[in-house]
Design a protein around this motif. Sequence first.
Motif, short mmCIF file in Angstrom:
data_model
loop_
_atom_site.label_atom_id
_atom_site.label_comp_id
_atom_site.label_asym_id
_atom_site.label_seq_id
_atom_site.Cartn_x
_atom_site.Cartn_y
_atom_site.Cartn_z
N MET A 16 0.83 -1.20 0.00
CA MET A 16 0.00 0.00 0.00
C MET A 16 0.87 1.26 0.00
O MET A 16 0.55 2.24 -0.67
N MET A 21 -2.63 4.62 -4.26
CA MET A 21 -4.02 4.37 -4.62
C MET A 21 -4.18 3.26 -5.66
O MET A 21 -5.27 2.78 -5.88
N ARG A 22 -3.10 2.84 -6.31
CA ARG A 22 -3.18 1.74 -7.28
C ARG A 22 -3.29 0.39 -6.59
O ARG A 22 -3.67 -0.59 -7.23
N HIS A 23 -2.93 0.32 -5.32
CA HIS A 23 -2.99 -0.96 -4.60
C HIS A 23 -4.46 -1.31 -4.32
O HIS A 23 -5.25 -0.44 -3.95
N SER A 25 -5.95 -2.71 -1.89
CA SER A 25 -6.44 -2.57 -0.52
C SER A 25 -6.58 -1.12 -0.07
O SER A 25 -7.25 -0.86 0.93
N THR A 26 -5.98 -0.19 -0.77
CA THR A 26 -5.96 1.19 -0.30
C THR A 26 -7.36 1.80 -0.24
O THR A 26 -7.75 2.36 0.79
N LYS A 27 -8.12 1.69 -1.30
CA LYS A 27 -9.44 2.32 -1.33
C LYS A 27 -10.40 1.73 -0.29
O LYS A 27 -11.07 2.49 0.41
N PRO A 28 -10.48 0.40 -0.14
CA PRO A 28 -11.37 -0.13 0.91
C PRO A 28 -10.96 0.29 2.32
O PRO A 28 -11.82 0.58 3.16
N LEU A 30 -9.31 3.08 3.15
CA LEU A 30 -9.65 4.50 3.30
C LEU A 30 -11.16 4.70 3.45
O LEU A 30 -11.61 5.56 4.21
N THR A 31 -11.94 3.90 2.75
CA THR A 31 -13.40 3.97 2.89
C THR A 31 -13.80 3.57 4.31
O THR A 31 -14.66 4.22 4.92
N ARG A 63 -9.45 -7.34 4.63
CA ARG A 63 -8.67 -7.53 3.41
C ARG A 63 -7.68 -8.68 3.59
O ARG A 63 -7.40 -9.42 2.66
#
Length: 66
Positions: A16, A21-23, A25-28, A30-31, A63
């Motif tokens: 990460m 942000m391409r990883h 797991s990053t977006k979930p 952060l959400t 994750r």
Amino acid sequence: MSGDFVEDAKVEISGMAKQGMRHPSTKPVLTGAAVGAAAGWLLPLVSIPAGLVLGAGVMFYKRLRP
């Protein structure tokens, strides 16, 4: 088993940090942090920073161990 979890967490956090942000797991994560912060804002017993950390932690764990 806990050694596997720790190693998986290290690999995931490293990925990460390197990919941002391409990883996947990053977006979930952060959400989850945002939802936790919102819950901390709405609930009187949980502060915003605590909700943020708890939300991110729950999503990070999900994750690693779906």
